[in-house]
Design a protein around this motif. Structure first.
Motif, PDB file in Angstrom:
ATOM      1  N   LEU A 111      23.731  -7.934   1.285  1.00 22.00           N
ATOM      2  CA  LEU A 111      23.626  -6.694   0.460  1.00 22.00           C
ATOM      3  C   LEU A 111      23.318  -5.573   1.589  1.00 22.00           C
ATOM      4  CD1 LEU A 111      20.722  -8.086  -1.997  1.00 22.00           C
ATOM      5  CD2 LEU A 111      23.238  -7.800  -2.358  1.00 22.00           C
ATOM      6  N   THR A 112      23.511  -4.596   1.229  1.00 21.62           N
ATOM      7  CA  THR A 112      23.470  -3.299   2.175  1.00 21.62           C
ATOM      8  C   THR A 112      22.079  -2.672   1.794  1.00 21.62           C
ATOM      9  OG1 THR A 112      25.792  -3.011   2.273  1.00 21.62           O
ATOM     10  CG2 THR A 112      24.466  -1.104   2.825  1.00 21.62           C
ATOM     11  N   ALA A 113      21.198  -2.493   2.762  1.00 23.68           N
ATOM     12  CA  ALA A 113      19.827  -1.974   2.716  1.00 23.68           C
ATOM     13  C   ALA A 113      19.911  -0.368   2.378  1.00 23.68           C
ATOM     14  CB  ALA A 113      18.993  -2.086   3.722  1.00 23.68           C
ATOM     15  N   PRO A 114      19.023   0.114   1.955  1.00 20.53           N
ATOM     16  CA  PRO A 114      19.134   1.750   2.094  1.00 20.53           C
ATOM     17  C   PRO A 114      19.337   2.267   3.208  1.00 20.53           C
ATOM     18  CG  PRO A 114      17.347   0.996   0.572  1.00 20.53           C
ATOM     19  CD  PRO A 114      17.783  -0.292   1.262  1.00 20.53           C
ATOM     20  N   SER A 115      18.794   1.936   4.119  1.00 24.61           N
ATOM     21  CA  SER A 115      18.954   1.984   5.632  1.00 24.61           C
ATOM     22  C   SER A 115      20.340   1.994   6.306  1.00 24.61           C
ATOM     23  CB  SER A 115      18.047   1.348   6.710  1.00 24.61           C
ATOM     24  OG  SER A 115      18.284   0.064   6.809  1.00 24.61           O
ATOM     25  N   ARG A 150       0.979  -1.165  -0.076  1.00 18.82           N
ATOM     26  CA  ARG A 150      -0.044  -0.023   0.001  1.00 18.82           C
ATOM     27  C   ARG A 150       0.805   1.323   0.014  1.00 18.82           C
ATOM     28  NH1 ARG A 150      -4.156   1.604   4.556  1.00 18.82           N
ATOM     29  NH2 ARG A 150      -5.928   0.177   3.718  1.00 18.82           N
ATOM     30  N   ALA A 151       2.086   1.284   0.837  1.00 12.66           N
ATOM     31  CA  ALA A 151       2.861   2.513   1.026  1.00 12.66           C
ATOM     32  C   ALA A 151       3.535   2.700  -0.599  1.00 12.66           C
ATOM     33  CB  ALA A 151       3.837   2.119   2.080  1.00 12.66           C
ATOM     34  N   GLU A 152       3.930   1.477  -0.950  1.00 15.78           N
ATOM     35  CA  GLU A 152       4.583   1.745  -2.363  1.00 15.78           C
ATOM     36  C   GLU A 152       3.651   2.314  -3.197  1.00 15.78           C
ATOM     37  OE1 GLU A 152       8.103   1.789  -4.564  1.00 15.78           O
ATOM     38  OE2 GLU A 152       7.889   1.076  -2.645  1.00 15.78           O
ATOM     39  N   SER A 153       2.543   1.804  -3.526  1.00 13.62           N
ATOM     40  CA  SER A 153       1.438   2.249  -4.387  1.00 13.62           C
ATOM     41  C   SER A 153       0.814   3.584  -3.990  1.00 13.62           C
ATOM     42  CB  SER A 153       0.122   1.440  -4.319  1.00 13.62           C
ATOM     43  OG  SER A 153       0.593  -0.259  -4.595  1.00 13.62           O
ATOM     44  N   ASP A 154       0.959   4.004  -2.843  1.00 14.24           N
ATOM     45  CA  ASP A 154       0.396   5.427  -2.553  1.00 14.24           C
ATOM     46  C   ASP A 154       1.516   6.456  -3.130  1.00 14.24           C
ATOM     47  OD1 ASP A 154      -1.842   4.607  -1.506  1.00 14.24           O
ATOM     48  OD2 ASP A 154      -1.298   4.752   0.675  1.00 14.24           O
ATOM     49  N   GLU A 155       2.807   6.001  -2.891  1.00 14.23           N
ATOM     50  CA  GLU A 155       4.098   6.818  -3.092  1.00 14.23           C
ATOM     51  C   GLU A 155       3.715   7.001  -4.668  1.00 14.23           C
ATOM     52  OE1 GLU A 155       8.567   6.380  -3.392  1.00 14.23           O
ATOM     53  OE2 GLU A 155       7.825   6.304  -1.339  1.00 14.23           O
ATOM     54  N   VAL A 170      12.698  12.169 -12.344  1.00  9.74           N
ATOM     55  CA  VAL A 170      12.477  12.241 -11.114  1.00  9.74           C
ATOM     56  C   VAL A 170      13.378  11.220 -10.412  1.00  9.74           C
ATOM     57  CG1 VAL A 170      11.039  11.987  -9.041  1.00  9.74           C
ATOM     58  CG2 VAL A 170      10.206  13.417 -11.123  1.00  9.74           C
ATOM     59  N   VAL A 171      13.905  11.340  -9.466  1.00  7.87           N
ATOM     60  CA  VAL A 171      14.594  10.351  -8.717  1.00  7.87           C
ATOM     61  C   VAL A 171      13.919  10.032  -7.223  1.00  7.87           C
ATOM     62  CG1 VAL A 171      16.893   9.598  -7.309  1.00  7.87           C
ATOM     63  CG2 VAL A 171      16.964  11.104  -9.189  1.00  7.87           C
ATOM     64  N   ARG A 172      13.474   8.653  -7.100  1.00  8.46           N
ATOM     65  CA  ARG A 172      12.846   8.161  -6.067  1.00  8.46           C
ATOM     66  C   ARG A 172      13.894   7.583  -5.164  1.00  8.46           C
ATOM     67  NH1 ARG A 172       8.355   4.210  -7.744  1.00  8.46           N
ATOM     68  NH2 ARG A 172       7.330   4.889  -5.885  1.00  8.46           N
ATOM     69  N   PRO A 173      13.944   8.116  -4.076  1.00  6.73           N
ATOM     70  CA  PRO A 173      14.841   7.603  -2.878  1.00  6.73           C
ATOM     71  C   PRO A 173      14.493   6.298  -2.425  1.00  6.73           C
ATOM     72  CG  PRO A 173      14.248   9.903  -2.236  1.00  6.73           C
ATOM     73  CD  PRO A 173      13.204   9.406  -3.217  1.00  6.73           C
ATOM     74  N   PRO A 174      15.352   5.182  -2.396  1.00  5.22           N
ATOM     75  CA  PRO A 174      14.964   3.759  -2.327  1.00  5.22           C
ATOM     76  C   PRO A 174      14.860   3.605  -0.697  1.00  5.22           C
ATOM     77  CG  PRO A 174      17.209   4.092  -2.533  1.00  5.22           C
ATOM     78  CD  PRO A 174      16.932   5.377  -2.799  1.00  5.22           C
ATOM     79  N   THR A 175      13.791   2.644  -0.428  1.00  2.00           N
ATOM     80  CA  THR A 175      13.438   2.540   1.044  1.00  2.00           C
ATOM     81  C   THR A 175      13.726   1.080   1.382  1.00  2.00           C
ATOM     82  OG1 THR A 175      11.169   1.856   0.342  1.00  2.00           O
ATOM     83  CG2 THR A 175      11.567   4.306   0.449  1.00  2.00           C
ATOM     84  N   ASP A 176      13.429   0.873   2.607  1.00  2.00           N
ATOM     85  CA  ASP A 176      13.547  -0.522   2.852  1.00  2.00           C
ATOM     86  C   ASP A 176      12.717  -1.814   2.596  1.00  2.00           C
ATOM     87  OD1 ASP A 176      16.150  -0.030   4.063  1.00  2.00           O
ATOM     88  OD2 ASP A 176      15.736  -0.552   6.101  1.00  2.00           O
ATOM     89  N   ARG A 177      11.395  -1.010   1.997  1.00  2.06           N
ATOM     90  CA  ARG A 177      10.669  -1.752   1.365  1.00  2.06           C
ATOM     91  C   ARG A 177      11.277  -2.909   0.226  1.00  2.06           C
ATOM     92  NH1 ARG A 177       7.501   3.235   1.596  1.00  2.06           N
ATOM     93  NH2 ARG A 177       7.914   3.488  -0.600  1.00  2.06           N
ATOM     94  N   GLU A 232       6.559  -5.403  -8.848  1.00  2.00           N
ATOM     95  CA  GLU A 232       5.840  -4.601  -9.965  1.00  2.00           C
ATOM     96  C   GLU A 232       5.715  -3.057 -10.007  1.00  2.00           C
ATOM     97  OE1 GLU A 232       4.907  -6.696 -13.716  1.00  2.00           O
ATOM     98  OE2 GLU A 232       3.259  -7.001 -12.499  1.00  2.00           O
ATOM     99  N   THR A 233       5.096  -2.904  -8.767  1.00  2.00           N
ATOM    100  CA  THR A 233       4.608  -1.406  -8.403  1.00  2.00           C
ATOM    101  C   THR A 233       5.968  -0.767  -8.374  1.00  2.00           C
ATOM    102  OG1 THR A 233       2.749  -2.044  -7.346  1.00  2.00           O
ATOM    103  CG2 THR A 233       3.385   0.203  -7.128  1.00  2.00           C
ATOM    104  N   TRP A 234       6.979  -1.223  -7.857  1.00  2.13           N
ATOM    105  CA  TRP A 234       8.299  -0.457  -7.604  1.00  2.13           C
ATOM    106  C   TRP A 234       9.028  -0.406  -8.838  1.00  2.13           C
ATOM    107  CZ3 TRP A 234      13.332  -2.302  -8.370  1.00  2.13           C
ATOM    108  CH2 TRP A 234      14.359  -1.235  -7.979  1.00  2.13           C
ATOM    109  N   ALA A 235       9.113  -1.408  -9.706  1.00  2.00           N
ATOM    110  CA  ALA A 235       9.749  -1.444 -11.031  1.00  2.00           C
ATOM    111  C   ALA A 235       9.180  -0.597 -11.889  1.00  2.00           C
ATOM    112  CB  ALA A 235      10.013  -2.887 -11.624  1.00  2.00           C
TER     113      ALA A 235
END
Length: 264
Positions: free
Chosen positions: A191-195, A12-17, A152-159, A138-141
């Motif tokens: 792997l190193t997460a965005p956080s 939901r958060a990814e879709s809302d963004e 636009v640059v979308r900052p990556p999140t730990d999602r 798929e929503t992210w990609a």
């Protein structure tokens, strides 16, 4: 049994963004070309709406979904594009409404699905958690494609942790879809997460391993960037081969992105 609630919340958060990114676009912006050949911004959202509709059928009406699969098998190379083209012809406001309504219905269906249920899909059957993970991926990609078209640059999140997990779990599928035999040995992913957190998958003693930024791994398995432009390191010949063919989505691999020469 995995609790699907966290990944559904993140979907939901990814879709809302992504919704916030496209909600106020002009009609002209909806026609901008994206990195996917022949696809505009409208095609990208139409594809998400179409796939949400397919997922909703898989969760709520297996017979109707099987009918959809049979139709897809008659045109395996074009049915995805056909769905996107059909939706892209809608007026932007109607397309947005269709996407919003469909994803809300799918979210509700996933949240209320009986625990342990597995649903049919174009690949292996999936649990509610797996279905939500695939939709988030798929929503992210496709959101990246839209952001690229808009500059636009979308900052990556730990999602992205969900996409990493999916990319790791689909290792054998990636080999199979390329007509190759999957390795018998397990791999290690570090792997190193965005956080800044370290995400690991696979046994610590594995000799075949991949390291690098989680974002780069996600770009690789969604085929949004060429391996040559990513800061991923493979140890072992099998792991090295995997980075050439990895993909987290069902269906044929496609051509992928050409290297841009920038490197990371």
């Amino acid at each position: 049994m995995a609790d699907p609630t966290p990944v559904i919340d993140d979907l939901r958060a990814e879709s809302d963004e992504l919704d916030r990114l496209v909600a106020e676009l002009s009609p002209e912006q909806w026609t901008l070309r994206t990195p996917a050949p022949g696809w505009t911004l409208a095609h990208q959202i139409a594809h998400l709406a179409w796939t949400d509709r397919s997922a909703l059928l898989a969760v709520t009406d297996a017979d109707a979904f099987h009918t959809l699969v049979e139709k897809a098998l008659t045109a395996p190379g074009s049915f995805v594009d056909e769905g996107a083209h059909e939706g892209a012809r809608l007026p932007p406001a109607e397309l947005l409404s269709t996407w919003r309504t469909g994803r809300a219905a799918l979210e509700q269906a996933l949240r209320t699905a009986p625990a342990g249920t597995r649903f049919p899909w174009y690949g292996p059957p999936m649990s509610a958690a797996s279905m939500a993970t695939a939709r988030l991926m798929e929503t992210w990609a496709h959101g990246l494609d839209i952001a690229d078209a808009l500059g636009v640059v979308r900052p990556p999140t730990d999602r992205l942790g969900h996409v990493v997990r999916l990319g790791f779990r689909t290792r054998d599928f990636a080999y199979t879809v390329h007509g190759l035999t999957p390795p018998g040995e397990e791999f290690r992913l570090e792997l190193t997460a965005p956080s800044g957190e370290l995400w690991v998958h696979g046994p610590a003693e594995a000799t075949q391993r991949v390291t690098g930024p989680a974002l780069d791994f996600c770009l690789l398995v969604t085929r949004r960037a060429h391996r040559a432009d990513l800061a991923l390191t493979a140890l072992g010949p099998d792991a090295d081969r995997w980075l050439d063919i990895a993909q987290a989505f069902a269906g044929p691999p496609g051509a992928g992105r050409a290297p841009n020469g920038a490197g990371r």
